[in-house]
Scaffold this motif. Structure first.
Motif, PDB file in Angstrom:
ATOM      1  N   ARG A  83       0.855  -1.181   0.000  1.00  0.00           N
ATOM      2  CA  ARG A  83       0.000   0.000   0.000  1.00  0.00           C
ATOM      3  C   ARG A  83       0.896   1.237   0.000  1.00  0.00           C
ATOM      4  N   GLN A  84       0.361   2.350  -0.498  1.00  0.00           N
ATOM      5  CA  GLN A  84       1.178   3.550  -0.626  1.00  0.00           C
ATOM      6  C   GLN A  84       0.287   4.795  -0.570  1.00  0.00           C
ATOM      7  N   PRO A  85       0.667   5.797   0.242  1.00  0.00           N
ATOM      8  CA  PRO A  85      -0.112   7.033   0.282  1.00  0.00           C
ATOM      9  C   PRO A  85      -0.139   7.706  -1.100  1.00  0.00           C
ATOM     10  N   ILE A  86      -1.318   8.225  -1.454  1.00  0.00           N
ATOM     11  CA  ILE A  86      -1.446   8.991  -2.689  1.00  0.00           C
ATOM     12  C   ILE A  86      -1.088  10.440  -2.391  1.00  0.00           C
ATOM     13  N   ASP A  87      -0.197  11.012  -3.167  1.00  0.00           N
ATOM     14  CA  ASP A  87       0.322  12.353  -2.895  1.00  0.00           C
ATOM     15  C   ASP A  87      -0.633  13.424  -3.436  1.00  0.00           C
ATOM     16  N   ILE A  88      -1.856  13.422  -2.909  1.00  0.00           N
ATOM     17  CA  ILE A  88      -2.825  14.450  -3.272  1.00  0.00           C
ATOM     18  C   ILE A  88      -3.411  14.975  -1.973  1.00  0.00           C
ATOM     19  N   ALA A  89      -3.153  16.242  -1.643  1.00  0.00           N
ATOM     20  CA  ALA A  89      -3.478  16.790  -0.328  1.00  0.00           C
ATOM     21  C   ALA A  89      -4.956  16.648   0.006  1.00  0.00           C
ATOM     22  N   GLU A  90      -5.833  16.889  -0.954  1.00  0.00           N
ATOM     23  CA  GLU A  90      -7.256  16.875  -0.642  1.00  0.00           C
ATOM     24  C   GLU A  90      -7.791  15.489  -0.340  1.00  0.00           C
ATOM     25  N   LEU A  91      -7.030  14.439  -0.649  1.00  0.00           N
ATOM     26  CA  LEU A  91      -7.481  13.076  -0.377  1.00  0.00           C
ATOM     27  C   LEU A  91      -7.039  12.581   0.998  1.00  0.00           C
ATOM     28  N   GLY A  92      -6.265  13.389   1.712  1.00  0.00           N
ATOM     29  CA  GLY A  92      -5.874  13.043   3.080  1.00  0.00           C
ATOM     30  C   GLY A  92      -5.119  11.737   3.164  1.00  0.00           C
ATOM     31  N   ASP A  93      -5.695  10.765   3.907  1.00  0.00           N
ATOM     32  CA  ASP A  93      -5.022   9.483   4.151  1.00  0.00           C
ATOM     33  C   ASP A  93      -5.366   8.436   3.099  1.00  0.00           C
ATOM     34  N   THR A  94      -5.728   8.845   1.924  1.00  0.00           N
ATOM     35  CA  THR A  94      -6.055   7.897   0.870  1.00  0.00           C
ATOM     36  C   THR A  94      -4.829   7.079   0.487  1.00  0.00           C
ATOM     37  N   LEU A  95      -5.033   5.776   0.367  1.00  0.00           N
ATOM     38  CA  LEU A  95      -3.941   4.869   0.048  1.00  0.00           C
ATOM     39  C   LEU A  95      -4.212   4.146  -1.265  1.00  0.00           C
ATOM     40  N   TYR A  96      -3.163   4.040  -2.063  1.00  0.00           N
ATOM     41  CA  TYR A  96      -3.161   3.166  -3.243  1.00  0.00           C
ATOM     42  C   TYR A  96      -2.802   1.762  -2.781  1.00  0.00           C
ATOM     43  N   LYS A  97      -3.429   0.745  -3.375  1.00  0.00           N
ATOM     44  CA  LYS A  97      -3.110  -0.643  -3.018  1.00  0.00           C
ATOM     45  C   LYS A  97      -2.885  -1.467  -4.273  1.00  0.00           C
ATOM     46  N   ARG A  98      -1.803  -2.237  -4.266  1.00  0.00           N
ATOM     47  CA  ARG A  98      -1.498  -3.160  -5.358  1.00  0.00           C
ATOM     48  C   ARG A  98      -1.435  -4.566  -4.775  1.00  0.00           C
ATOM     49  N   VAL A  99      -2.181  -5.491  -5.381  1.00  0.00           N
ATOM     50  CA  VAL A  99      -2.211  -6.883  -4.923  1.00  0.00           C
ATOM     51  C   VAL A  99      -1.879  -7.797  -6.089  1.00  0.00           C
ATOM     52  N   ASN A 100      -0.856  -8.623  -5.916  1.00  0.00           N
ATOM     53  CA  ASN A 100      -0.490  -9.639  -6.902  1.00  0.00           C
ATOM     54  C   ASN A 100      -0.846 -11.015  -6.347  1.00  0.00           C
ATOM     55  N   SER A 101      -1.509 -11.833  -7.145  1.00  0.00           N
ATOM     56  CA  SER A 101      -1.807 -13.208  -6.758  1.00  0.00           C
ATOM     57  C   SER A 101      -0.801 -14.141  -7.422  1.00  0.00           C
ATOM     58  N   TYR A 102      -0.179 -14.991  -6.610  1.00  0.00           N
ATOM     59  CA  TYR A 102       0.865 -15.896  -7.107  1.00  0.00           C
ATOM     60  C   TYR A 102       0.498 -17.347  -6.808  1.00  0.00           C
ATOM     61  N   ILE A 103       0.983 -18.236  -7.653  1.00  0.00           N
ATOM     62  CA  ILE A 103       1.127 -19.647  -7.308  1.00  0.00           C
ATOM     63  C   ILE A 103       2.575 -19.816  -6.872  1.00  0.00           C
ATOM     64  N   GLU A 104       2.767 -20.215  -5.621  1.00  0.00           N
ATOM     65  CA  GLU A 104       4.109 -20.191  -5.034  1.00  0.00           C
ATOM     66  C   GLU A 104       4.566 -21.598  -4.660  1.00  0.00           C
ATOM     67  N   LEU A 105       5.843 -21.865  -4.906  1.00  0.00           N
ATOM     68  CA  LEU A 105       6.457 -23.161  -4.595  1.00  0.00           C
ATOM     69  C   LEU A 105       7.717 -22.937  -3.764  1.00  0.00           C
ATOM     70  N   PRO A 106       7.641 -23.101  -2.442  1.00  0.00           N
ATOM     71  CA  PRO A 106       8.860 -23.111  -1.626  1.00  0.00           C
ATOM     72  C   PRO A 106       9.339 -24.547  -1.411  1.00  0.00           C
ATOM     73  N   ILE A 107      10.639 -24.723  -1.318  1.00  0.00           N
ATOM     74  CA  ILE A 107      11.213 -26.029  -1.002  1.00  0.00           C
ATOM     75  C   ILE A 107      12.177 -25.832   0.160  1.00  0.00           C
ATOM     76  N   PHE A 108      11.802 -26.348   1.323  1.00  0.00           N
ATOM     77  CA  PHE A 108      12.592 -26.161   2.528  1.00  0.00           C
ATOM     78  C   PHE A 108      13.481 -27.369   2.801  1.00  0.00           C
ATOM     79  N   MET A 109      14.691 -27.113   3.227  1.00  0.00           N
ATOM     80  CA  MET A 109      15.434 -28.102   3.989  1.00  0.00           C
ATOM     81  C   MET A 109      14.953 -27.971   5.423  1.00  0.00           C
ATOM     82  N   GLN A 110      14.614 -29.080   6.052  1.00  0.00           N
ATOM     83  CA  GLN A 110      13.982 -29.012   7.367  1.00  0.00           C
ATOM     84  C   GLN A 110      14.786 -29.800   8.397  1.00  0.00           C
TER      85      GLN A 110
END
Length: 218
Positions: free
Chosen positions: A78-105
């Motif tokens: 998330r990131q604040p939008i640099d527009i004074a009149e919008l106050g605390d308005t936040l931009y949000k970017r969401v990426n959906s992934y198929i993820e494969l971790p391989i752990f040594m345990q």
């Protein structure tokens, strides 16, 4: 030559007979951010859905094994939008992934309870991306087209953490916490206007249920 091949196959079979194999499902909750260069003012992304997927774990030694997972996860920032009149308005970017971790345990056993230490690489493939802001009081998100010249579908890095599991007669439950550091950039820095670096940083908590196959390691 044939005798050597038979010896190798026989040794592998014997090793497998004493192996412990697990297969099951997991769910999790991820909090994430993106590290930009030049530095940008970003905020952590959270409360954006749960991870879910499959787990495979294999031990042929008492204290060492590996665990692989395949699951869907949402990461972004998330990131604040640099527009004074919008106050605390936040931009949000969401990426959906198929993820494969391989752990040594590494596993430290205390009767039916095990303390787990995980570390290893992960690779992820972006299947969807969305963006929006909360200028209306709540986030309004829309899907965006993935531009292969600008957006890197592949992410990769290192992930590790600690956890605990308990063996019941009907299966194994586990829970863990993880920290991940991406080495790939979310956006291609050679594309006009893109930052030189946009690497993922994330933390997650996970729970899972596993079926056990094979004999216990002695």
């Amino acid at each position: 030559m044939n005798r050597k091949i038979l010896t190798i196959l026989f040794s592998t079979l014997i090793s497998t007979c004493f192996a412990q194999t697990y297969f099951g499902v997991k769910g999790g909750y991820t909090m994430s951010d993106i590290s930009f260069n030049p530095v940008q003012n970003t905020r952590m992304l959270f409360a954006d859905g749960f991870d879910y997927g499959l787990v495979f774990k294999y031990y042929n030694l008492k204290y060492f094994g590996f665990q692989a997972e395949l699951y869907r996860v949402n990461r972004g920032y998330r990131q604040p939008i640099d527009i004074a009149e919008l106050g605390d308005t936040l931009y949000k970017r969401v990426n959906s992934y198929i993820e494969l971790p391989i752990f040594m345990q590494v596993c430290f056993q205390l009767k039916r309870t095990s303390i787990l230490v995980n570390a290893g690489p992960y690779i992820a493939y972006m299947i969807k991306a969305s963006e929006g802001n909360n200028s209306s009081g709540q986030y309004v998100m829309k899907n965006i087209d993935i531009n292969i010249l600008r957006d890197n579908r592949i992410d990769f890095g290192l992930i590790g953490g600690v956890g605990v599991s308990y063996d019941f007669n009907w299966g194994t439950l586990y829970a863990d916490g993880r920290i991940g550091f991406g080495f790939g950039d979310m956006q291609n820095h050679t594309y006009g206007g893109m930052p030189k670096q946009s690497k993922a940083r994330f933390q997650s908590i996970n729970i899972g249920y596993l079926f056990r196959f094979g004999n216990s390691i002695q």
